[in-house]
Design an enzyme around this catalytic site. Sequence first.
Site, PDB file in Angstrom:
ATOM      1  CE  LYS A 110      -3.474   2.628   2.473  1.00 32.26           C
ATOM      2  NZ  LYS A 110      -2.849   3.805   1.846  1.00 32.26           N
TER       3      LYS A 110
ATOM      4  N   GLY B 164       6.388   5.546   8.108  1.00 35.28           N
ATOM      5  CA  GLY B 164       5.324   6.520   8.241  1.00 35.28           C
ATOM      6  C   GLY B 164       5.316   7.115   9.631  1.00 35.28           C
ATOM      7  CB  SER B 165       2.733   8.948  11.464  1.00 40.95           C
ATOM      8  OG  SER B 165       1.651   8.105  11.803  1.00 40.95           O
ATOM      9  CB  THR B 166       5.458   7.748  15.983  1.00 38.96           C
ATOM     10  OG1 THR B 166       6.769   8.098  15.536  1.00 38.96           O
ATOM     11  CG2 THR B 166       5.556   6.980  17.287  1.00 38.96           C
TER      12      THR B 166
ATOM     13  CB  VAL C  53       0.075   5.262  11.394  1.00 41.95           C
ATOM     14  CG1 VAL C  53      -0.323   4.075  10.511  1.00 41.95           C
ATOM     15  CG2 VAL C  53      -0.826   6.455  11.106  1.00 41.95           C
TER      16      VAL C  53
ATOM     17  CD  GLU D  54      12.432   6.134   9.024  1.00 36.96           C
ATOM     18  OE1 GLU D  54      12.082   7.047   9.815  1.00 36.96           O
ATOM     19  OE2 GLU D  54      12.457   6.273   7.803  1.00 36.96           O
TER      20      GLU D  54
ATOM     21  CB  CYS E 146      12.556  10.305   8.199  1.00 38.98           C
ATOM     22  SG  CYS E 146      11.087   9.672   7.383  1.00 38.98           S
TER      23      CYS E 146
ATOM     24  CD  GLU F  21       8.085  13.580  12.314  1.00 38.14           C
ATOM     25  OE1 GLU F  21       8.956  13.037  11.618  1.00 38.14           O
ATOM     26  OE2 GLU F  21       7.089  12.964  12.759  1.00 38.14           O
TER      27      GLU F  21
END
Length: 541
Positions: free
Chosen positions: A212, A265-267, A269, A293, A327, A425
């Site tokens: 995805k 992606g995001s922490t 999620v 990551e 990132c 962030e």
Amino acid sequence: MSKAISQVPFAQNEPVNSYAPGSAEVKSLIDTYKKMYADSIDIPMVIGGKEVRTDNKVAIHPPHDHQHTVGTFHYGDMSHVEAAINAALAAKKQWNELGWEQRAAIFLKAADLIAGPYRDRINAATMIGQSKNVHQAEIDSACELIDFLRFNVEFMTEIYSEQPISDAGVWNRSEYRPLEGFCFAVTPFNFTAISANLPSCMAMMGNVVVWKPSDKQAYSAQVIMEVFKEAGLPDGVINMIFTDGAETAAKVLAHPEFAGLHFTGSTKVFQGMWKMIGDNIHNYRSYPRIVGETGGKDFVIAHPSADTQAVATALVRGAYEYQGQKCSAASRAYIPQSIWAEVKAAMEEQIATIKVGSVEDPSNFVNAVIDRNSFEKCKGYIDRAQAASDAQVVIGGKCDDSVGYFVYPTVIETTNPHYESIEQEIFGPILTVYVYEDSQWAETLELVDATSPYALTGSVFSQDRYAINEAYKALENAAGNFYINDKPTGAVVGQQPFGGSRASGTNDKAGSKMNLLRWVSARSVKETFVPAKDYKYPYLG
């Protein structure tokens, strides 16, 4: 079955094209960009090798020209997720049985296709959909992706060659099997190379994948699938879907054949998906592998002995290349009082020369942030800093969304080491600077370590080796990639394996053998040539 022990081509980092003004390479790329920009692309999902289209089409607008439409992609539902899982599982047996050399050949061919006939196309797609300038696209969608593919083949052969010792009369072997079931890759908008690497490295080790990609990266994702198809990747090995993230995660992670998650992606999620996996742990055939990551709040700390011009250049490059949407981007800096005036002046001089605008003009160093949400988020931080009592915008601060989502390079100076923009962030071209007293070097190192929950990248600038060593030790757990007298961005495959810990992820180091080991399950085989015929050992007499 192979009848040879094959040696793969020696992996070397792909040379970076300069795209110097007037060069043939920049003319070729910009010509390709203009043609693709004027065309209208129709991007399907790819499930079991078949192009899947739906009635739900989503328009693609370049971030640097949000009124322009370059095409659409087809948005699916949970029936397509189910179909992708089934297609992956149907392809699994034949893909597992294919010799590793055959798998290697597919991905080596993919690397050569990107290095050659697809180079302009994948770079242009990244420029259009993700608003990367010619240099940022080249180091990402061309060079880093090529490096991932070639070095991963080399890492794969190293893994397979690692074998145990054998005692007299026995032969011990290690077999590196793919995971039992299917794997799930969830990838971000900001790096085409990451988006291709996450599913392909799992597939290279014999796994089948549901992939995805980010909706914001649909254009270059389509080119990736074109490359894999031309390289000979069998149908169903990697299945690309565009579906709702939360619903897709719930469906995939509840499946009993789910075997592994590769995520960037995001922490928030990632942590949510990890919790789902935990809640479903009793349903799985095997314990899933989880690799993620998840971003960072990356730092630069300068010692009073630091070269001020080097610090300024590292901050400008580290904070503003690709609009701070890496990132690893420098987003907080700690500068001693004695050199801040010089560093600030050097930054002002450099930033004054930075051009902001469309990627079609290669002289533009800064381009658009990815979408309106990102633009509004960045603007909010700038507006609040301009009104704050403990912070001020000292460089930049301009935002313009009339044509594209342009946020100009901005420096916020704060007297509060816990001001919001030095802790949170942002993912935009905003750098926050805290100026510390020279005598507070050791205390500031502690502050750097404790301020952020992230631990991805960071750097120290100093001409004093004792100070470097002190920072090296004090910040041991603050960054998975640590730089000495360099910006905290630009990790190269095979040279600086990339990843962080704490809230930045599982630190499984993309671009190294460590990452590939996560996608295999070892089987130890012992063969005895002359088996025992009596249960009695010598001690029994």
